[in-house]
Design a protein around this motif. Structure first.
Motif, PDB file in Angstrom:
ATOM      1  N   ARG A   3      -3.955 -96.428  14.156  1.00 24.79           N
ATOM      2  CA  ARG A   3      -2.610 -95.954  13.831  1.00 24.79           C
ATOM      3  C   ARG A   3      -2.675 -95.022  12.619  1.00 24.79           C
ATOM      4  N   PRO A   4      -1.809 -94.000  12.557  1.00 20.86           N
ATOM      5  CA  PRO A   4      -1.753 -93.158  11.360  1.00 20.86           C
ATOM      6  C   PRO A   4      -1.283 -93.986  10.165  1.00 20.86           C
ATOM      7  N   VAL A   5      -1.819 -93.665   8.988  1.00 25.99           N
ATOM      8  CA  VAL A   5      -1.573 -94.476   7.791  1.00 25.99           C
ATOM      9  C   VAL A   5      -0.598 -93.776   6.839  1.00 25.99           C
ATOM     10  N   ILE A   6       0.343 -94.534   6.313  1.00 24.60           N
ATOM     11  CA  ILE A   6       1.212 -94.083   5.224  1.00 24.60           C
ATOM     12  C   ILE A   6       0.915 -94.954   4.014  1.00 24.60           C
ATOM     13  N   ALA A   7       0.511 -94.325   2.921  1.00 30.80           N
ATOM     14  CA  ALA A   7       0.253 -95.037   1.659  1.00 30.80           C
ATOM     15  C   ALA A   7       1.542 -95.061   0.845  1.00 30.80           C
ATOM     16  N   LEU A   8       1.892 -96.234   0.355  1.00 31.74           N
ATOM     17  CA  LEU A   8       3.148 -96.417  -0.365  1.00 31.74           C
ATOM     18  C   LEU A   8       2.905 -97.016  -1.744  1.00 31.74           C
ATOM     19  N   ASP A   9       3.474 -96.392  -2.756  1.00 28.49           N
ATOM     20  CA  ASP A   9       3.493 -96.980  -4.090  1.00 28.49           C
ATOM     21  C   ASP A   9       4.374 -98.228  -4.066  1.00 28.49           C
ATOM     22  N   ALA A  86       6.903 -98.749  10.570  1.00 27.36           N
ATOM     23  CA  ALA A  86       5.943 -99.570  11.314  1.00 27.36           C
ATOM     24  C   ALA A  86       6.269 -99.569  12.811  1.00 27.36           C
ATOM     25  N   ASP A  87       7.549 -99.663  13.138  1.00 24.44           N
ATOM     26  CA  ASP A  87       7.965 -99.653  14.545  1.00 24.44           C
ATOM     27  C   ASP A  87       7.662 -98.313  15.219  1.00 24.44           C
ATOM     28  N   ALA A  88       7.593 -97.249  14.401  1.00 26.41           N
ATOM     29  CA  ALA A  88       7.270 -95.923  14.931  1.00 26.41           C
ATOM     30  C   ALA A  88       5.763 -95.726  15.100  1.00 26.41           C
ATOM     31  N   LEU A 110       4.895-108.806  -1.462  1.00 29.31           N
ATOM     32  CA  LEU A 110       5.375-107.941  -0.376  1.00 29.31           C
ATOM     33  C   LEU A 110       5.582-108.724   0.908  1.00 29.31           C
ATOM     34  N   ARG A 111       4.646-109.615   1.222  1.00 25.52           N
ATOM     35  CA  ARG A 111       4.772-110.418   2.447  1.00 25.52           C
ATOM     36  C   ARG A 111       5.973-111.356   2.369  1.00 25.52           C
ATOM     37  N   ALA A 112       6.198-111.954   1.187  1.00 22.42           N
ATOM     38  CA  ALA A 112       7.328-112.872   1.021  1.00 22.42           C
ATOM     39  C   ALA A 112       8.667-112.158   1.202  1.00 22.42           C
ATOM     40  N   LEU A 113       8.713-110.883   0.861  1.00 24.17           N
ATOM     41  CA  LEU A 113       9.944-110.102   0.995  1.00 24.17           C
ATOM     42  C   LEU A 113      10.142-109.575   2.412  1.00 24.17           C
ATOM     43  N   GLY A 114       9.144-109.758   3.265  1.00 21.54           N
ATOM     44  CA  GLY A 114       9.280-109.328   4.649  1.00 21.54           C
ATOM     45  C   GLY A 114       8.763-107.939   4.951  1.00 21.54           C
ATOM     46  N   TYR A 115       7.959-107.373   4.046  1.00 19.64           N
ATOM     47  CA  TYR A 115       7.384-106.053   4.304  1.00 19.64           C
ATOM     48  C   TYR A 115       6.286-106.142   5.366  1.00 19.64           C
ATOM     49  N   PRO A 116       6.243-105.196   6.297  1.00 19.07           N
ATOM     50  CA  PRO A 116       5.172-105.170   7.305  1.00 19.07           C
ATOM     51  C   PRO A 116       3.917-104.504   6.729  1.00 19.07           C
ATOM     52  N   ILE A 117       3.414-105.086   5.657  1.00 17.51           N
ATOM     53  CA  ILE A 117       2.261-104.538   4.929  1.00 17.51           C
ATOM     54  C   ILE A 117       1.212-105.632   4.808  1.00 17.51           C
TER      55      ILE A 117
END
Length: 199
Positions: A3-9, A86-88, A110-117
């Motif tokens: 999958r293509p990657v997006i890096a996020l601060d 993520a869905d895209a 991040l996982r506890a907050l529900g981020y798909p990371i």
């Protein structure tokens, strides 16, 4: 298929460090600070807090521990924006200027907050001609790098789309000639996601 990657601060893009800072102040000094300037870029300018002496700084810095980095609240709309990306079909990787010893705490947060990371790369912070994040972003093959601190785009490969989140303008480093380092500019992560997915 990769999958293509997006890096996020993290802080200022995914997580609300300003609010976490105010909660840390209350834990250490006993009162939640009043808001002085809601448009301030730096938390010490946003909140009505005094400049600390050596002992005060040591007490406050001790609050930025494993528990702190595991419990920073989310930026408004950021979790939903990440799920849209993520869905895209994008893989999201958090690249944070955090000390490496807190990398696992940040991922738990991040996982506890529900981020798909599923991955955090902690690069540490240093002001140099080439951003400490540049090598990390390139090593994961990121197509896009989203950050709210313009100097972190220094040295990022021209092939990577650099998306700057402007956030609060007062005292912001996100101005001047280096704005040319940003491929695009957005008010927040939700605005970036909307723009990127509409291409």
């Amino acid at each position: 298929m990769t999958r293509p990657v997006i890096a996020l601060d993290a802080d200022g893009v995914l997580l609300d460090f300003h609010l976490a800072y105010a909660h840390a102040w209350r834990r250490v000094f006993g009162s939640f600070p009043a808001e002085r300037d809601p448009l301030a870029y730096w938390p010490m300018d946003r909140w009505d807090v005094p400049r600390l002496g050596l002992i005060g700084k040591m007490r406050f810095r001790a609050a930025f521990n494993e528990g702190f980095w595991s419990s920073v609240p989310s930026m408004p709309g950021a979790v939903q924006a990440c799920h849209r990306l993520a869905d895209a079909g994008y893989e999201l990787v958090c690249v944070s200027a955090l000390e490496q010893r807190f990398e696992a705490a940040r991922l738990r947060n991040l996982r506890a907050l529900g981020y798909p990371i599923e991955r955090v790369i902690a690069t540490g912070h240093r002001e140099t001609a080439c951003s400490p994040k540049a090598a990390a972003v390139e090593s994961i093959g990121a197509q896009v790098f989203v950050d709210d601190y313009l100097p972190y785009f220094r040295g990022v490969a021209a092939s990577i789309h650099t998306a700057l989140v402007l956030r609060a303008p007062n005292g912001s480093p996100n101005s001047g000639p280096e704005l040319g380092l940003a491929s695009s500019v957005h008010q927040d992560l939700a605005a970036f996601a909307e723009s990127w997915l509409a291409r």
